[in-house]
Design a protein around this motif. Structure first.
Motif, mmCIF file in Angstrom:
data_model
loop_
_atom_site.group_PDB
_atom_site.id
_atom_site.type_symbol
_atom_site.label_atom_id
_atom_site.label_comp_id
_atom_site.label_asym_id
_atom_site.label_seq_id
_atom_site.Cartn_x
_atom_site.Cartn_y
_atom_site.Cartn_z
ATOM 1 N N VAL A 47 10.525 -31.087 -14.394
ATOM 2 C CA VAL A 47 11.290 -31.080 -13.142
ATOM 3 C C VAL A 47 12.562 -30.260 -13.331
ATOM 4 C CG1 VAL A 47 12.427 -32.510 -11.404
ATOM 5 C CG2 VAL A 47 10.451 -33.414 -12.645
ATOM 6 N N PRO A 48 12.850 -29.294 -12.466
ATOM 7 C CA PRO A 48 14.066 -28.486 -12.627
ATOM 8 C C PRO A 48 15.326 -29.347 -12.498
ATOM 9 C CG PRO A 48 12.557 -27.487 -11.028
ATOM 10 C CD PRO A 48 12.044 -28.864 -11.313
ATOM 11 N N VAL A 49 16.303 -29.090 -13.353
ATOM 12 C CA VAL A 49 17.600 -29.756 -13.235
ATOM 13 C C VAL A 49 18.380 -29.049 -12.127
ATOM 14 C CG1 VAL A 49 19.744 -30.361 -14.412
ATOM 15 C CG2 VAL A 49 17.581 -30.362 -15.687
ATOM 16 N N PRO A 50 18.893 -29.794 -11.149
ATOM 17 C CA PRO A 50 19.589 -29.157 -10.017
ATOM 18 C C PRO A 50 20.763 -28.282 -10.471
ATOM 19 C CG PRO A 50 19.145 -31.458 -9.537
ATOM 20 C CD PRO A 50 18.794 -31.253 -10.979
ATOM 21 N N ASP A 51 20.926 -27.163 -9.790
ATOM 22 C CA ASP A 51 22.004 -26.232 -10.130
ATOM 23 C C ASP A 51 23.378 -26.885 -10.016
ATOM 24 O OD1 ASP A 51 20.187 -24.234 -10.626
ATOM 25 O OD2 ASP A 51 20.359 -23.317 -8.638
ATOM 26 N N CYS A 104 28.186 -29.693 -15.295
ATOM 27 C CA CYS A 104 28.148 -29.920 -16.747
ATOM 28 C C CYS A 104 28.744 -28.745 -17.506
ATOM 29 C CB CYS A 104 26.696 -30.151 -17.203
ATOM 30 S SG CYS A 104 26.021 -31.744 -16.692
ATOM 31 N N GLU A 105 28.468 -27.533 -17.039
ATOM 32 C CA GLU A 105 29.031 -26.360 -17.692
ATOM 33 C C GLU A 105 30.556 -26.370 -17.564
ATOM 34 O OE1 GLU A 105 27.647 -21.823 -17.984
ATOM 35 O OE2 GLU A 105 28.276 -22.403 -15.960
ATOM 36 N N ARG A 106 31.039 -26.742 -16.404
ATOM 37 C CA ARG A 106 32.484 -26.767 -16.177
ATOM 38 C C ARG A 106 33.156 -27.811 -17.066
ATOM 39 N NH1 ARG A 106 36.382 -28.787 -12.531
ATOM 40 N NH2 ARG A 106 34.951 -30.257 -11.570
ATOM 41 N N ARG A 107 32.482 -28.961 -17.273
ATOM 42 C CA ARG A 107 33.067 -30.043 -18.087
ATOM 43 C C ARG A 107 32.623 -29.976 -19.557
ATOM 44 N NH1 ARG A 107 35.467 -34.128 -14.703
ATOM 45 N NH2 ARG A 107 35.497 -33.236 -12.615
ATOM 46 N N ARG A 108 31.837 -28.951 -19.882
ATOM 47 C CA ARG A 108 31.343 -28.756 -21.250
ATOM 48 C C ARG A 108 30.507 -29.944 -21.736
ATOM 49 N NH1 ARG A 108 36.565 -25.862 -24.245
ATOM 50 N NH2 ARG A 108 36.697 -24.074 -22.800
ATOM 51 N N ILE A 109 29.633 -30.420 -20.854
ATOM 52 C CA ILE A 109 28.711 -31.499 -21.206
ATOM 53 C C ILE A 109 27.379 -30.868 -21.586
ATOM 54 C CG2 ILE A 109 27.509 -33.571 -20.374
ATOM 55 C CD1 ILE A 109 29.774 -33.853 -18.281
ATOM 56 N N PRO A 110 26.875 -31.141 -22.786
ATOM 57 C CA PRO A 110 25.596 -30.540 -23.180
ATOM 58 C C PRO A 110 24.438 -31.084 -22.347
ATOM 59 C CG PRO A 110 26.361 -32.092 -24.847
ATOM 60 C CD PRO A 110 27.468 -31.954 -23.860
ATOM 61 N N VAL A 111 23.488 -30.209 -22.056
ATOM 62 C CA VAL A 111 22.300 -30.575 -21.273
ATOM 63 C C VAL A 111 21.063 -30.106 -22.025
ATOM 64 C CG1 VAL A 111 21.099 -30.367 -19.058
ATOM 65 C CG2 VAL A 111 23.598 -30.284 -19.111
ATOM 66 N N ARG A 112 20.093 -30.989 -22.176
ATOM 67 C CA ARG A 112 18.806 -30.610 -22.764
ATOM 68 C C ARG A 112 17.675 -31.214 -21.952
ATOM 69 N NH1 ARG A 112 18.387 -31.786 -29.048
ATOM 70 N NH2 ARG A 112 19.687 -33.629 -28.597
ATOM 71 N N LEU A 113 16.487 -30.687 -22.177
ATOM 72 C CA LEU A 113 15.292 -31.209 -21.522
ATOM 73 C C LEU A 113 14.545 -32.126 -22.476
ATOM 74 C CD1 LEU A 113 13.988 -27.967 -19.774
ATOM 75 C CD2 LEU A 113 15.446 -29.770 -18.802
ATOM 76 N N LEU A 114 13.787 -33.040 -21.904
ATOM 77 C CA LEU A 114 12.981 -33.981 -22.674
ATOM 78 C C LEU A 114 11.517 -33.706 -22.368
ATOM 79 C CD1 LEU A 114 13.829 -36.360 -24.561
ATOM 80 C CD2 LEU A 114 13.457 -37.880 -22.610
ATOM 81 N N ALA A 115 10.745 -33.383 -23.400
ATOM 82 C CA ALA A 115 9.317 -33.134 -23.195
ATOM 83 C C ALA A 115 8.652 -34.391 -22.631
ATOM 84 C CB ALA A 115 8.654 -32.730 -24.511
#
Length: 267
Positions: free
Chosen positions: A59-63, A69-80
């Motif tokens: 499922v795409p992560v909403p823009d 998250c980019e603005r707050r420097r929060i890491p984002v990853r996907l889960l298989a």
């Protein structure tokens, strides 16, 4: 925006972190799982500190979330999907979720310098009702909520976060004993009003009161305890069809807060 890394192995340290945070038997709660877009966005904007945010690789992560998250420097990853099945097993898998650090519990003293009305919920235990009142309180300008005899051990309760759509972190919510709350209101000379079926005032009268109030609500069955009713400066009733037994407590709180919105939102 750069492509996201995908967790494909059960041995990844994040997987155990997610499993640990979903356990119901934790004696010490330092982290919490926050799920779905709106609660995540609201929690981030409220300043909650996130360790990492995850999406399913199907499922795409909403823009909007990626940008925040980019603005707050929060890491984002996907889960298989195969790993997500191992993590959540029979639970419904959230499409996007994060692991966050539980904020410091709020104290009654944190409410003292604010100007908006306070909400006191005495014996309200249904988490869905509490969550709805949290959302309405934030939207209509209340400055905090005091929960007495709610059966909640922490506001970082996954059910409450979900029910409030994440707004539980956007205003002070204090878990207090009945004695602590009574003492605080008396020490700070606050004006409590209690909502009862045969009150001295109608809810429309609240609009004319310019001072800060404590709006006190109890369970639908018995209302606030006698201790809180005894210290109330006034009692208030909401006009309704006499054939109806009662209003849901979250509806009652919403009606009261709407009557106070002109004062509270102006501050």
């Amino acid at each position: 925006m750069a492509s996201l890394d995908t967790i494909t192995e059960r041995s990844d340290s994040a997987v155990q972190r997610i499993i640990d945070v979903t356990k119901h038997s934790r004696s010490v709660v330092r982290t919490v799982l926050i799920e779905d877009i709106e609660p995540l966005l609201q929690s981030i904007r409220a300043g909650v500190e996130f360790i990492e945010i995850y999406g399913l690789d199907t499922v795409p992560v909403p823009d909007s979330l990626l940008a925040e998250c980019e603005r707050r420097r929060i890491p984002v990853r996907l889960l298989a999907a195969s790993v997500a099945n191992q993590v959540f097993k029979t639970e419904k898998k959230p499409k996007v979720f994060g692991i966050a650090k539980v904020p410091r519990p709020r104290r009654l003293s944190d409410l003292s310098d604010m100007t908006g009305d306070l909400i006191l919920l005495d014996g309200v235990k249904i988490v869905g009702n509490i969550g709805a009142i949290v959302r309405t309180s934030f939207a209509l300008g209340a400055s905090g909520i005091v929960l007495v005899d709610s059966d909640l051990g922490s506001i970082a309760d996954r059910r409450l976060i979900r029910a409030s759509r994440g707004y539980v972190f956007s205003l002070p919510i204090v878990l207090a004993s009945r004695a602590e709350a009574l003492q605080y209101f008396q020490d700070n000379a606050m004006r409590p009003v209690v909502f009862e079926a045969d009150g001295d005032l109608g809810v429309a009268d609240l609009d004319g009161m310019d001072e800060r109030l404590v709006l006190m609500f109890g369970s639908e069955r018995i209302g606030p305890s006698g201790e809180f009713s005894d210290i109330a400066a006034k009692s208030v009733s909401i006009p309704m069809n006499p054939a109806a037994e009662s209003l849901n407590v979250s509806v009652s709180a919403g009606i009261a807060l709407h009557a106070r919105a002109r004062r509270n939102l102006s501050r």
